[in-house]
Design a protein around this motif. Structure first.
Motif, PDB file in Angstrom:
ATOM      1  N   MET A   1      29.902  -0.808   1.472  1.00 43.85           N
ATOM      2  CA  MET A   1      29.058  -1.938   1.820  1.00 43.85           C
ATOM      3  C   MET A   1      28.280  -2.384   0.580  1.00 43.85           C
ATOM      4  SD  MET A   1      27.183  -1.915   5.544  1.00 43.85           S
ATOM      5  CE  MET A   1      26.735  -0.209   5.703  1.00 43.85           C
ATOM      6  N   PRO A   2      28.068  -3.678   0.457  1.00 42.80           N
ATOM      7  CA  PRO A   2      27.261  -4.171  -0.661  1.00 42.80           C
ATOM      8  C   PRO A   2      25.798  -3.741  -0.548  1.00 42.80           C
ATOM      9  CG  PRO A   2      28.524  -5.962   0.340  1.00 42.80           C
ATOM     10  CD  PRO A   2      28.654  -4.766   1.228  1.00 42.80           C
ATOM     11  N   TRP A   3      25.150  -3.659  -1.704  1.00 37.56           N
ATOM     12  CA  TRP A   3      23.717  -3.376  -1.774  1.00 37.56           C
ATOM     13  C   TRP A   3      22.948  -4.679  -1.935  1.00 37.56           C
ATOM     14  CZ3 TRP A   3      21.139   1.192  -1.248  1.00 37.56           C
ATOM     15  CH2 TRP A   3      21.906   2.346  -1.239  1.00 37.56           C
ATOM     16  N   PHE A   4      21.752  -4.709  -1.356  1.00 36.51           N
ATOM     17  CA  PHE A   4      20.875  -5.864  -1.472  1.00 36.51           C
ATOM     18  C   PHE A   4      19.478  -5.407  -1.855  1.00 36.51           C
ATOM     19  CE2 PHE A   4      24.359  -7.183   1.102  1.00 36.51           C
ATOM     20  CZ  PHE A   4      24.622  -8.465   0.656  1.00 36.51           C
ATOM     21  N   VAL A   5      18.766  -6.285  -2.553  1.00 41.12           N
ATOM     22  CA  VAL A   5      17.414  -6.000  -3.002  1.00 41.12           C
ATOM     23  C   VAL A   5      16.499  -7.140  -2.560  1.00 41.12           C
ATOM     24  CG1 VAL A   5      15.923  -5.591  -4.994  1.00 41.12           C
ATOM     25  CG2 VAL A   5      18.292  -4.782  -5.030  1.00 41.12           C
ATOM     26  N   LYS A   6      15.416  -6.783  -1.899  1.00 42.87           N
ATOM     27  CA  LYS A   6      14.375  -7.761  -1.585  1.00 42.87           C
ATOM     28  C   LYS A   6      13.213  -7.458  -2.519  1.00 42.87           C
ATOM     29  CE  LYS A   6      11.389  -7.107   1.675  1.00 42.87           C
ATOM     30  NZ  LYS A   6      10.467  -7.005   2.795  1.00 42.87           N
ATOM     31  N   ILE A   7      12.915  -8.375  -3.417  1.00 37.38           N
ATOM     32  CA  ILE A   7      11.769  -8.260  -4.318  1.00 37.38           C
ATOM     33  C   ILE A   7      10.655  -9.073  -3.668  1.00 37.38           C
ATOM     34  CG2 ILE A   7      10.849  -8.707  -6.626  1.00 37.38           C
ATOM     35  CD1 ILE A   7      13.154  -6.759  -6.777  1.00 37.38           C
ATOM     36  N   GLU A   8       9.508  -8.447  -3.466  1.00 38.12           N
ATOM     37  CA  GLU A   8       8.442  -9.134  -2.742  1.00 38.12           C
ATOM     38  C   GLU A   8       7.124  -9.099  -3.481  1.00 38.12           C
ATOM     39  OE1 GLU A   8       8.693  -6.843   0.853  1.00 38.12           O
ATOM     40  OE2 GLU A   8       7.122  -5.495   0.201  1.00 38.12           O
ATOM     41  N   GLU A   9       6.297 -10.101  -3.155  1.00 35.86           N
ATOM     42  CA  GLU A   9       4.943 -10.184  -3.691  1.00 35.86           C
ATOM     43  C   GLU A   9       4.007 -10.439  -2.512  1.00 35.86           C
ATOM     44  OE1 GLU A   9       2.285 -12.885  -6.771  1.00 35.86           O
ATOM     45  OE2 GLU A   9       4.402 -13.294  -6.510  1.00 35.86           O
ATOM     46  N   GLY A  10       2.939  -9.634  -2.436  1.00 34.64           N
ATOM     47  CA  GLY A  10       1.975  -9.804  -1.357  1.00 34.64           C
ATOM     48  C   GLY A  10       1.270 -11.147  -1.444  1.00 34.64           C
ATOM     49  N   LYS A  11       0.996 -11.745  -0.276  1.00 34.94           N
ATOM     50  CA  LYS A  11       0.303 -13.027  -0.278  1.00 34.94           C
ATOM     51  C   LYS A  11      -0.892 -13.057   0.676  1.00 34.94           C
ATOM     52  CE  LYS A  11       3.206 -15.512   3.019  1.00 34.94           C
ATOM     53  NZ  LYS A  11       4.006 -16.708   3.216  1.00 34.94           N
ATOM     54  N   VAL A  12      -1.265 -11.892   1.204  1.00 34.79           N
ATOM     55  CA  VAL A  12      -2.436 -11.797   2.081  1.00 34.79           C
ATOM     56  C   VAL A  12      -3.365 -10.718   1.514  1.00 34.79           C
ATOM     57  CG1 VAL A  12      -1.184 -12.563   4.139  1.00 34.79           C
ATOM     58  CG2 VAL A  12      -1.311 -10.114   3.611  1.00 34.79           C
ATOM     59  N   ASP A  13      -4.587 -10.669   2.031  1.00 35.24           N
ATOM     60  CA  ASP A  13      -5.514  -9.645   1.552  1.00 35.24           C
ATOM     61  C   ASP A  13      -5.051  -8.252   1.992  1.00 35.24           C
ATOM     62  OD1 ASP A  13      -6.599  -9.060   4.223  1.00 35.24           O
ATOM     63  OD2 ASP A  13      -7.667 -10.949   4.035  1.00 35.24           O
ATOM     64  N   LYS A  14      -5.555  -7.248   1.310  1.00 38.77           N
ATOM     65  CA  LYS A  14      -5.113  -5.868   1.554  1.00 38.77           C
ATOM     66  C   LYS A  14      -5.338  -5.406   2.987  1.00 38.77           C
ATOM     67  CE  LYS A  14      -5.336  -1.198  -0.413  1.00 38.77           C
ATOM     68  NZ  LYS A  14      -4.197  -0.809   0.350  1.00 38.77           N
ATOM     69  N   PRO A  15      -6.494  -5.663   3.612  1.00 35.53           N
ATOM     70  CA  PRO A  15      -6.668  -5.226   5.004  1.00 35.53           C
ATOM     71  C   PRO A  15      -5.630  -5.837   5.953  1.00 35.53           C
ATOM     72  CG  PRO A  15      -8.796  -5.757   4.047  1.00 35.53           C
ATOM     73  CD  PRO A  15      -7.750  -6.204   3.061  1.00 35.53           C
ATOM     74  N   THR A  16      -5.298  -7.107   5.752  1.00 33.30           N
ATOM     75  CA  THR A  16      -4.278  -7.741   6.589  1.00 33.30           C
ATOM     76  C   THR A  16      -2.924  -7.093   6.337  1.00 33.30           C
ATOM     77  OG1 THR A  16      -5.489  -9.823   6.571  1.00 33.30           O
ATOM     78  CG2 THR A  16      -3.153  -9.928   7.154  1.00 33.30           C
ATOM     79  N   PHE A  17      -2.578  -6.920   5.073  1.00 36.23           N
ATOM     80  CA  PHE A  17      -1.304  -6.306   4.701  1.00 36.23           C
ATOM     81  C   PHE A  17      -1.196  -4.899   5.289  1.00 36.23           C
ATOM     82  CE2 PHE A  17       1.569  -3.976   1.966  1.00 36.23           C
ATOM     83  CZ  PHE A  17       2.587  -4.879   1.709  1.00 36.23           C
ATOM     84  N   ASP A  18      -2.247  -4.113   5.096  1.00 39.69           N
ATOM     85  CA  ASP A  18      -2.215  -2.706   5.506  1.00 39.69           C
ATOM     86  C   ASP A  18      -2.024  -2.519   7.004  1.00 39.69           C
ATOM     87  OD1 ASP A  18      -2.445  -1.936   2.885  1.00 39.69           O
ATOM     88  OD2 ASP A  18      -4.553  -1.327   3.036  1.00 39.69           O
ATOM     89  N   GLN A  19      -2.429  -3.492   7.803  1.00 42.76           N
ATOM     90  CA  GLN A  19      -2.262  -3.308   9.244  1.00 42.76           C
ATOM     91  C   GLN A  19      -0.788  -3.352   9.671  1.00 42.76           C
ATOM     92  OE1 GLN A  19      -4.382  -6.227  11.552  1.00 42.76           O
ATOM     93  NE2 GLN A  19      -3.283  -7.938  10.674  1.00 42.76           N
ATOM     94  N   TYR A  20       0.087  -3.910   8.819  1.00 37.49           N
ATOM     95  CA  TYR A  20       1.513  -3.979   9.137  1.00 37.49           C
ATOM     96  C   TYR A  20       2.347  -2.920   8.427  1.00 37.49           C
ATOM     97  CZ  TYR A  20       0.109  -8.318  11.242  1.00 37.49           C
ATOM     98  OH  TYR A  20      -0.523  -9.244  12.034  1.00 37.49           O
ATOM     99  N   VAL A  21       1.737  -2.118   7.579  1.00 38.14           N
ATOM    100  CA  VAL A  21       2.472  -1.086   6.850  1.00 38.14           C
ATOM    101  C   VAL A  21       3.086  -0.046   7.788  1.00 38.14           C
ATOM    102  CG1 VAL A  21       2.253   0.801   5.170  1.00 38.14           C
ATOM    103  CG2 VAL A  21       1.315  -1.458   4.644  1.00 38.14           C
ATOM    104  N   PRO A  22       2.377   0.471   8.808  1.00 33.18           N
ATOM    105  CA  PRO A  22       3.032   1.436   9.709  1.00 33.18           C
ATOM    106  C   PRO A  22       4.280   0.854  10.398  1.00 33.18           C
ATOM    107  CG  PRO A  22       0.664   1.548   9.972  1.00 33.18           C
ATOM    108  CD  PRO A  22       0.947   0.342   9.106  1.00 33.18           C
TER     109      PRO A  22
END
Length: 88
Positions: A1-22
């Motif tokens: 199977m082919p490999w894919f890479v998603k390169i991402e940059e955060g666009k929200v504040d850390k508390p908002t981001f962290d709530q979706y990490v789990p």
């Protein structure tokens, strides 16, 4: 199977981001269980990270990325690339 890479940059504040990490981690565990060999991590020096995984096609890879909780909740901007391995 082919490999894919998603390169991402955060666009929200850390508390908002962290709530979706789990949910993101649970999502990655599910991808691993389904055989996509997923790996995820973040950059030490800046905001953002990378998801590396196998998928049968670019269309499947796009669907996988679209289901990532960090994408679904608008936490990141990203680019998706097919990665062609030259040597293992």
């Amino acid at each position: 199977m082919p490999w894919f890479v998603k390169i991402e940059e955060g666009k929200v504040d850390k508390p908002t981001f962290d709530q979706y990490v789990p949910a993101h981690k649970a999502y990655i565990q599910d991808l691993i269980a389904k055989g996509h060999k997923a790996r995820t991590g973040y950059w030490a020096e800046q905001r953002g990270g990378m998801l590396l995984f196998e998928a049968a096609s670019k269309e499947e890879a796009e669907a996988i990325v679209a289901d990532d909780p960090l994408v679904k909740h608008g936490c990141v901007n990203y680019q998706l690339y097919e990665w062609r391995i030259v040597m293992e």
